[in-house]
Design a protein around this motif. Structure first.
Motif, PDB file in Angstrom:
ATOM      1  N   UNK A   1       0.893  -1.353  -0.067  1.00  0.00           N
ATOM      2  CA  UNK A   1      -0.123   0.070   0.082  1.00  0.00           C
ATOM      3  C   UNK A   1       0.786   1.272   0.069  1.00  0.00           C
ATOM      4  N   UNK A   2       0.473   2.308  -0.761  1.00  0.00           N
ATOM      5  CA  UNK A   2       1.308   3.630  -0.826  1.00  0.00           C
ATOM      6  C   UNK A   2       0.570   4.634   0.297  1.00  0.00           C
ATOM      7  N   UNK A   3       1.464   5.449   0.567  1.00  0.00           N
ATOM      8  CA  UNK A   3       0.841   6.453   1.638  1.00  0.00           C
ATOM      9  C   UNK A   3       1.691   7.610   1.402  1.00  0.00           C
ATOM     10  N   UNK A   4       1.236   8.883   1.982  1.00  0.00           N
ATOM     11  CA  UNK A   4       1.904  10.283   2.033  1.00  0.00           C
ATOM     12  C   UNK A   4       2.291  10.474   3.508  1.00  0.00           C
ATOM     13  N   UNK A   5       3.479  10.966   3.691  1.00  0.00           N
ATOM     14  CA  UNK A   5       3.720  11.642   4.940  1.00  0.00           C
ATOM     15  C   UNK A   5       3.864  12.924   4.851  1.00  0.00           C
ATOM     16  N   UNK A   6       3.411  13.661   5.585  1.00  0.00           N
ATOM     17  CA  UNK A   6       3.527  15.174   5.589  1.00  0.00           C
ATOM     18  C   UNK A   6       3.395  15.862   7.089  1.00  0.00           C
ATOM     19  N   UNK A   7       4.100  16.909   7.352  1.00  0.00           N
ATOM     20  CA  UNK A   7       3.810  17.700   8.521  1.00  0.00           C
ATOM     21  C   UNK A   7       2.579  18.515   8.352  1.00  0.00           C
ATOM     22  N   UNK A  41       4.598  20.253  16.655  1.00  0.00           N
ATOM     23  CA  UNK A  41       4.547  19.713  15.341  1.00  0.00           C
ATOM     24  C   UNK A  41       3.714  18.468  15.283  1.00  0.00           C
ATOM     25  N   UNK A  42       3.130  18.387  14.372  1.00  0.00           N
ATOM     26  CA  UNK A  42       2.395  16.725  14.021  1.00  0.00           C
ATOM     27  C   UNK A  42       2.585  16.208  12.772  1.00  0.00           C
ATOM     28  N   UNK A  43       2.721  15.121  12.545  1.00  0.00           N
ATOM     29  CA  UNK A  43       3.107  14.279  11.174  1.00  0.00           C
ATOM     30  C   UNK A  43       1.903  13.417  11.039  1.00  0.00           C
ATOM     31  N   UNK A  44       1.281  13.688   9.795  1.00  0.00           N
ATOM     32  CA  UNK A  44       0.335  12.488   9.520  1.00  0.00           C
ATOM     33  C   UNK A  44       0.762  11.695   8.072  1.00  0.00           C
ATOM     34  N   UNK A  45       0.138  10.397   8.267  1.00  0.00           N
ATOM     35  CA  UNK A  45       0.281   9.581   7.331  1.00  0.00           C
ATOM     36  C   UNK A  45      -0.920   9.400   6.793  1.00  0.00           C
ATOM     37  N   UNK A  46      -1.175   9.308   5.430  1.00  0.00           N
ATOM     38  CA  UNK A  46      -2.374   9.341   4.696  1.00  0.00           C
ATOM     39  C   UNK A  46      -2.240   8.072   3.656  1.00  0.00           C
ATOM     40  N   UNK A  47      -3.343   7.452   3.391  1.00  0.00           N
ATOM     41  CA  UNK A  47      -3.240   6.597   2.356  1.00  0.00           C
ATOM     42  C   UNK A  47      -3.548   7.287   1.020  1.00  0.00           C
ATOM     43  N   UNK A  48      -3.536   6.659  -0.190  1.00  0.00           N
ATOM     44  CA  UNK A  48      -3.897   7.434  -1.281  1.00  0.00           C
ATOM     45  C   UNK A  48      -5.233   7.988  -1.483  1.00  0.00           C
ATOM     46  N   UNK A  49      -6.305   7.598  -0.705  1.00  0.00           N
ATOM     47  CA  UNK A  49      -7.579   8.283  -0.657  1.00  0.00           C
ATOM     48  C   UNK A  49      -7.592   9.373   0.165  1.00  0.00           C
ATOM     49  N   UNK A  50      -6.487   9.712   1.170  1.00  0.00           N
ATOM     50  CA  UNK A  50      -6.573  10.711   1.937  1.00  0.00           C
ATOM     51  C   UNK A  50      -6.982  10.490   3.374  1.00  0.00           C
ATOM     52  N   UNK A  51      -7.087   9.212   3.559  1.00  0.00           N
ATOM     53  CA  UNK A  51      -7.384   8.551   4.847  1.00  0.00           C
ATOM     54  C   UNK A  51      -6.631   8.580   5.887  1.00  0.00           C
ATOM     55  N   UNK A  52      -6.718   9.325   7.015  1.00  0.00           N
ATOM     56  CA  UNK A  52      -5.525   9.307   8.084  1.00  0.00           C
ATOM     57  C   UNK A  52      -5.245   7.810   8.736  1.00  0.00           C
ATOM     58  N   UNK A  53      -3.959   7.463   8.375  1.00  0.00           N
ATOM     59  CA  UNK A  53      -3.695   6.095   8.664  1.00  0.00           C
ATOM     60  C   UNK A  53      -2.549   6.025   9.758  1.00  0.00           C
ATOM     61  N   UNK A  70       1.766  11.390  21.048  1.00  0.00           N
ATOM     62  CA  UNK A  70       1.188  10.430  20.519  1.00  0.00           C
ATOM     63  C   UNK A  70       1.880   9.799  19.281  1.00  0.00           C
ATOM     64  N   UNK A  71       2.066   8.422  19.191  1.00  0.00           N
ATOM     65  CA  UNK A  71       2.620   7.755  18.316  1.00  0.00           C
ATOM     66  C   UNK A  71       1.690   6.495  17.767  1.00  0.00           C
ATOM     67  N   UNK A  72       0.871   6.817  16.634  1.00  0.00           N
ATOM     68  CA  UNK A  72       0.054   5.962  16.455  1.00  0.00           C
ATOM     69  C   UNK A  72      -0.062   5.461  15.002  1.00  0.00           C
ATOM     70  N   UNK A  73      -0.239   4.143  14.645  1.00  0.00           N
ATOM     71  CA  UNK A  73      -0.543   3.807  13.170  1.00  0.00           C
ATOM     72  C   UNK A  73      -1.625   2.725  13.122  1.00  0.00           C
ATOM     73  N   UNK A  74      -2.550   3.156  12.095  1.00  0.00           N
ATOM     74  CA  UNK A  74      -3.754   2.156  12.167  1.00  0.00           C
ATOM     75  C   UNK A  74      -3.441   0.771  11.819  1.00  0.00           C
ATOM     76  N   UNK A  75      -3.852  -0.264  12.840  1.00  0.00           N
ATOM     77  CA  UNK A  75      -3.540  -1.864  12.914  1.00  0.00           C
ATOM     78  C   UNK A  75      -3.419  -2.244  11.358  1.00  0.00           C
ATOM     79  N   UNK A  76      -4.246  -1.996  10.519  1.00  0.00           N
ATOM     80  CA  UNK A  76      -4.132  -2.617   9.218  1.00  0.00           C
ATOM     81  C   UNK A  76      -3.166  -1.993   8.233  1.00  0.00           C
ATOM     82  N   UNK A  77      -2.371  -0.867   8.931  1.00  0.00           N
ATOM     83  CA  UNK A  77      -1.235  -0.492   8.030  1.00  0.00           C
ATOM     84  C   UNK A  77       0.040  -0.406   8.826  1.00  0.00           C
TER      85      UNK A  77
END
Length: 136
Positions: A1-7, A41-53, A70-77
């Motif tokens: 699965x692809x994802x994007x990381x952004x501040x 600062x906060x960093x978000x990882x999003x899947x290609x649909x823009x959902x926060x993962x 907080x350090x959190x990654x969705x279990x499916x990811x």
């Protein structure tokens, strides 16, 4: 699965959804919004649909201390490099400040795998519970 990381700062509802997915329960949206806004600062990882993962939050002065919240990654990811990539984004943002994290449960192994070390000195995490709606 692809994802994007952004501040970036997530909205409270999408963070609430992520926290519930990882088993952190249901959180009040106003409390989450206050929390999100408070961090340096906060960093978000999003899947290609823009959902926060994935989500990481830190306080940093940029010189002496960067402390993770907080350090959190969705279990499916999980186990796809998302956590590592979010940490690298923080390292790039605050390259001159040592990083500190409190580990809970089995997360210590993850942090050690990405370069964190235990202190040679004994340490404890101390806390003082907040007084909620006190009329004193």
């Amino acid at each position: 699965m692809s994802y994007e990381i952004n501040c970036e700062r997530p909205n409270a509802q999408e963070l609430a959804n992520l926290l519930e997915a990882v088993g952190w329960g249901v959180n009040a949206l106003d409390a989450l919004q206050t929390s999100i806004a408070a961090y340096t600062e906060t960093v978000c990882a999003r899947d290609l649909d823009g959902v926060l993962v994935g989500y990481v939050s830190v306080f940093s002065d940029g010189v002496f201390t960067t402390m993770f919240g907080e350090v959190v990654v969705h279990p499916e990811h999980q186990n796809q490099g998302i956590g590592t990539d979010m940490f690298q984004a923080i390292e790039k943002r605050f390259p001159n400040a040592p990083m500190y994290v409190k580990t809970l449960g089995t997360s210590e192994k993850f942090f050690q795998a990405i370069g964190f070390q235990s202190s040679a000195l004994p340490q404890a995490v101390l806390f003082k519970a907040a007084k909620l709606n006190s009329m004193d």
